[in-house]
Enzyme design. Structure first.
Site, PDB file in Angstrom:
ATOM      1  N   PRO A   2      43.582   4.773  68.034  1.00  0.00           N
ATOM      2  CA  PRO A   2      42.470   4.127  67.382  1.00  0.00           C
ATOM      3  C   PRO A   2      41.417   5.096  66.923  1.00  0.00           C
ATOM      4  O   PRO A   2      40.910   5.909  67.691  1.00  0.00           O
ATOM      5  CB  PRO A   2      41.885   3.258  68.484  1.00  0.00           C
ATOM      6  CG  PRO A   2      42.447   3.796  69.763  1.00  0.00           C
ATOM      7  CD  PRO A   2      43.316   4.927  69.462  1.00  0.00           C
ATOM      8  N   GLU A   3      41.079   4.962  65.680  1.00  0.00           N
ATOM      9  CA  GLU A   3      39.909   5.635  65.136  1.00  0.00           C
ATOM     10  C   GLU A   3      38.892   4.518  64.891  1.00  0.00           C
ATOM     11  O   GLU A   3      39.127   3.382  65.271  1.00  0.00           O
ATOM     12  CB  GLU A   3      40.288   6.384  63.850  1.00  0.00           C
ATOM     13  CG  GLU A   3      41.428   7.379  64.073  1.00  0.00           C
ATOM     14  CD  GLU A   3      41.832   8.151  62.833  1.00  0.00           C
ATOM     15  OE1 GLU A   3      40.952   8.454  62.013  1.00  0.00           O
ATOM     16  OE2 GLU A   3      43.030   8.441  62.680  1.00  0.00           O
ATOM     17  N   HIS A 104      52.191  -2.665  80.563  1.00  0.00           N
ATOM     18  CA  HIS A 104      51.100  -1.697  80.603  1.00  0.00           C
ATOM     19  C   HIS A 104      49.734  -2.367  80.500  1.00  0.00           C
ATOM     20  O   HIS A 104      48.776  -1.765  80.054  1.00  0.00           O
ATOM     21  CB  HIS A 104      51.281  -0.643  79.507  1.00  0.00           C
ATOM     22  CG  HIS A 104      52.510   0.183  79.706  1.00  0.00           C
ATOM     23  ND1 HIS A 104      52.641   1.070  80.745  1.00  0.00           N
ATOM     24  CD2 HIS A 104      53.670   0.238  79.020  1.00  0.00           C
ATOM     25  CE1 HIS A 104      53.844   1.656  80.685  1.00  0.00           C
ATOM     26  NE2 HIS A 104      54.482   1.159  79.637  1.00  0.00           N
ATOM     27  N   ARG A 123      50.079   5.074  77.432  1.00  0.00           N
ATOM     28  CA  ARG A 123      49.904   6.494  77.743  1.00  0.00           C
ATOM     29  C   ARG A 123      48.741   6.761  78.695  1.00  0.00           C
ATOM     30  O   ARG A 123      48.616   7.857  79.219  1.00  0.00           O
ATOM     31  CB  ARG A 123      49.716   7.287  76.438  1.00  0.00           C
ATOM     32  CG  ARG A 123      50.975   7.257  75.593  1.00  0.00           C
ATOM     33  CD  ARG A 123      50.797   7.986  74.279  1.00  0.00           C
ATOM     34  NE  ARG A 123      50.762   9.422  74.450  1.00  0.00           N
ATOM     35  CZ  ARG A 123      50.611  10.289  73.445  1.00  0.00           C
ATOM     36  NH1 ARG A 123      50.494   9.832  72.211  1.00  0.00           N
ATOM     37  NH2 ARG A 123      50.597  11.569  73.662  1.00  0.00           N
ATOM     38  N   LYS A 166      29.175  26.913  59.250  1.00  0.00           N
ATOM     39  CA  LYS A 166      30.405  26.731  60.016  1.00  0.00           C
ATOM     40  C   LYS A 166      31.560  27.468  59.354  1.00  0.00           C
ATOM     41  O   LYS A 166      31.910  27.207  58.221  1.00  0.00           O
ATOM     42  CB  LYS A 166      30.742  25.239  60.135  1.00  0.00           C
ATOM     43  CG  LYS A 166      30.124  24.555  61.329  1.00  0.00           C
ATOM     44  CD  LYS A 166      30.883  23.265  61.637  1.00  0.00           C
ATOM     45  CE  LYS A 166      30.222  22.470  62.752  1.00  0.00           C
ATOM     46  NZ  LYS A 166      30.268  23.148  64.047  1.00  0.00           N
TER      47      LYS A 166
END
Length: 293
Positions: A2-3, A104, A123, A166
DNA sequence: CCGCGGGCCTGAGAGC
DNA sequence: TGCTCTCAGGCCCGCG
């Protein structure tokens, strides 16, 4: 998994079952998530009312009437499933074959309104933590986060400032949650493609000598906003694990221009290029070298 | 400050 | 059928 768009999709799916509802019982089938659940995890949730459900970057934040906040992160494979009658008979929820296993379901919330909400995470890179609202500001998980990409604080000037000097790549800078919070591998690749910027470009090139934003920064901010909003609209991207809380798939993966399209033709009109993939900071980058400079 | 590699986990898919 | 290998929407830590 998920983003930001997937987490936002989950948040919207949880609201009808959770917001304003009281938790009758919490069952932790296993507490060894990315970080172990607190000893008093269930005790601090049992009997509490959820007064609001918010999101900060990829974190879900459930406000409780006790003054606590339940902080939730989905890691790579985390998802929530809402069963409105407690038996998974959500209308339209069973059109799919995969990921139906409940093996799960690590944390299950039973709500007074009859809804059962299961946190599923094969996971176990996801985690939950209860924090007193007064301590939220100092919470380490949230403290270092940069601005919300869909919020007012995120604009070309701010991004240029954050990237000024950067030496790192643009790809790496955008994945850095301190620069902007909520993007992950998919949407960084997609936003860079849509702004026609190379993932290899030095991040500092978003600012000119005086630190003001270049046209690249303007384009990039706009592309990030557009792609995130479109993905939210589509219920997120379902590649392997992501589901909406109803169990339905998101469908933004059908709108990918580069992600997971290695070897396929570039979709830019008039471009004869092919989508390439290479490894950057240990993750796959997908891009079109002929479009992105 | 930066990049890199390794680690945390499970499961899907490819190749043999 | 089954083994082995690679890879995966995140993120943290330690090294040089």
């Amino acid at each position: 998994m998920p983003e930001l768009p997937e987490v936002e999709t989950v948040r919207r799916g949880l609201i009808p079952a959770m917001e304003g509802a009281r938790i009758v019982r919490v069952t932790a089938h296993r507490g060894d998530l990315r970080f172990p659940l607190q000893q008093d995890f269930a005790a601090r949730l049992d009997g509490r009312k959820v007064t609001g459900l918010g999101r900060r970057a990829k974190y879900l934040l459930a406000d409780l009437d006790s003054g606590d906040v339940l902080l939730m992160h989905l890691g790579m494979s985390g998802s929530f499933r809402v069963m409105l009658d407690g038996h998974g008979k959500t209308p339209g929820a069973f059109h799919h074959r995969r990921n139906e296993s409940r093996t799960h379901d690590h944390v299950v919330f039973e709500m007074e309104n009859g809804a059962v909400i299961a946190f599923n995470d094969p996971r176990r890179f996801g985690y939950m933590k209860i924090v007193a609202r007064a301590d939220l500001e100092g919470e380490a998980f949230l403290k270092a986060l940069g601005p919300e990409p869909l919020g007012n604080a995120f604009d070309a000037a701010m991004l240029a400032q954050a990237c000024k000097g950067k030496k790192t790549s643009l790809k790496a800078a955008l994945l850095d949650q301190r620069v902007v919070a909520g993007l992950g591998n998919i949407y960084v690749c997609e936003a860079l493609f849509r702004s026609r910027l190379s993932p290899k470009r030095q991040a500092s090139t978003l600012a000119n000598r005086s630190g003001a934003p270049t046209e690249h920064a303007v384009r990039l901010v706009s592309a990030i906003r557009t792609v995130l909003n479109a993905a939210i609209e589509a219920g997120g991207s379902s590649l392997r694990d992501h589901r909406q809380t109803s169990g339905e798939l998101g469908y933004f993966q059908h709108s990918f221009q580069v992600y997971d399209r290695e070897g396929e033709p570039c979709r830019t009109r008039g471009c004869r290029g092919t989508v390439k993939r290479f490894t950057q900071n240990g993750r796959s980058t997908f891009w079109c070298p002929s479009c992105q400079k």
